[in-house]
Design an enzyme around this catalytic site. Sequence first.
Site, PDB file in Angstrom:
ATOM      1  N   CYS A  55       0.838  -1.208   0.000  1.00 11.52           N
ATOM      2  CA  CYS A  55       0.000   0.000   0.000  1.00 11.52           C
ATOM      3  C   CYS A  55       0.873   1.259   0.000  1.00 11.52           C
ATOM      4  O   CYS A  55       1.686   1.472   0.907  1.00 11.52           O
ATOM      5  CB  CYS A  55      -0.921  -0.033   1.221  1.00 11.52           C
ATOM      6  SG  CYS A  55      -1.642   1.543   1.662  1.00 11.52           S
ATOM      7  N   CYS A  58       0.408   3.497   3.039  1.00 11.89           N
ATOM      8  CA  CYS A  58       1.039   2.912   4.226  1.00 11.89           C
ATOM      9  C   CYS A  58       2.541   3.221   4.236  1.00 11.89           C
ATOM     10  O   CYS A  58       3.125   3.538   5.284  1.00 11.89           O
ATOM     11  CB  CYS A  58       0.825   1.398   4.248  1.00 11.89           C
ATOM     12  SG  CYS A  58      -0.917   0.895   4.227  1.00 11.89           S
ATOM     13  N   CYS A 193     -18.694  -5.224  15.152  1.00  9.66           N
ATOM     14  CA  CYS A 193     -19.842  -5.547  14.303  1.00  9.66           C
ATOM     15  C   CYS A 193     -20.996  -4.574  14.533  1.00  9.66           C
ATOM     16  O   CYS A 193     -21.500  -4.443  15.651  1.00  9.66           O
ATOM     17  CB  CYS A 193     -20.283  -6.982  14.600  1.00  9.66           C
ATOM     18  SG  CYS A 193     -21.949  -7.390  14.090  1.00  9.66           S
ATOM     19  N   CYS A 196     -24.191  -6.139  15.797  1.00  7.18           N
ATOM     20  CA  CYS A 196     -24.068  -6.510  17.212  1.00  7.18           C
ATOM     21  C   CYS A 196     -24.318  -5.293  18.105  1.00  7.18           C
ATOM     22  O   CYS A 196     -24.970  -5.398  19.155  1.00  7.18           O
ATOM     23  CB  CYS A 196     -22.678  -7.076  17.499  1.00  7.18           C
ATOM     24  SG  CYS A 196     -22.228  -8.510  16.484  1.00  7.18           S
TER      25      CYS A 196
END
Length: 444
Positions: A55, A58, A193, A196
């Site tokens: 990347c 990065c 999540c 969740c």
Amino acid sequence: MRPLLFGVLGCSLVLSVHSMYSSGDDVIELTPSNFHKEVIQSDSLWLVEFYAPWCGHCKNLAPDWKKAATALKGIVKIGAVDADQHKSLGGQYGVRGFPTIKIFGANKNQPEEYQGGRSSQAIVDGAMNALRTLVKDRLSGRSSGSGYNQQQSGGGGGGGSTKDVVELTDDNFNKMVLDSDDVWMVEFFAPWCGHCKNLEPEWAAAAATVKERTKGKVRLGAVDATVHQGVSSRYGIRGFPTIKIFRKGEEAEDYQGGRSRGDIIEKAMDLFSDNAPAPELLEILNEDILKKTCEDSQLCVIAVLPHILDTGAAGRNGYLEVMMKMAEKYKKMMWGWLWTEAGAQMDLESSLGIGGFGYPAMAAINARKMKFALLKGSFSDTGIHEFLRELSVGRGSPTTLGGGAMPKIHTAEPWDGKDGQLPVEEDYDLSDVDLDDDFDKDEL
């Protein structure tokens, strides 16, 4: 010599591609084998970069990330995960692009996205702001942990306290769930999540209600599947949230219902009624029986049956059989069921407005609100079912209990199950009474 030199250079190039940070840097390299110990179990604040060696962004970030790590050494820990190599670790935290930076603060299982700049100064500033927030959280008494043990006194999203959701782990799952006589509904979740997080307040609110209504016979638990991977893999957890139902001695069952608190409560009560005996039908013999039954239940259903001399044992047993059938039908409501004989508890009859007539009669009392409702239909399966169905959905016409308090209860002898006996009349001996003289007297 040239082939050897080329081989060494080739190895160096490969290594440089797959290792953006070295042991000489202050950036801590993190992998699935050390992440839990280094980050999750740590009391320190962590900034973790999830990167891919190929990347370009990065590679541009790396010098500033190293510089920030050196500046924050001993204050804030700076880590890096090669998410291209360790895809499972990146997947646990919802990494979709590179570089992704996450802040692991008070609640290590619910890291925050770093939204600041990518220069070393911006990274240091963001880290210090996060550190101040962590210190304030600790001063205010907020604890760390998973989403279900972090908010013991508050409540997330208007759902109420999460204290009734049992936190389950690899270590306690067998003892708490598999060895238990109770029925369990267990959510396997991941802190990152979104679904969740949406479920959490519903799950917490349902847990509190289910615990109260079932007296703890159906329990709701939660497993952080990103941390406790042993139990999660045992049950083939592939997506989040996954909810499973556990009964002692049976295979785990997938929950297929809705995700609202109402859906969860309804399923839990069905599970409870499938496994629970019908509530006991008690005769009101003293004040303790009335008090315990009515105070421990949302409603207590009381019948005042005709005197035994009016119905005999067969008639009374017929009424009691109807009541027991209704108690079985509505057992998931966890109501109390009582009966008394007409005239045995006159204070109770007076407070309910029954008043010595119209037997059999029935009333449902909410002792917490000091309200009651009277059965106006027939004392039969159909009549009582209609009456209780209206109450179960919040309809009906409640009235304040006479005197605004539970009535006085008199101690009574229990029914022996037999027909009633008329009182024995005393025999009078009239042999010594001379009636002849009276008949001979003239009337005035």
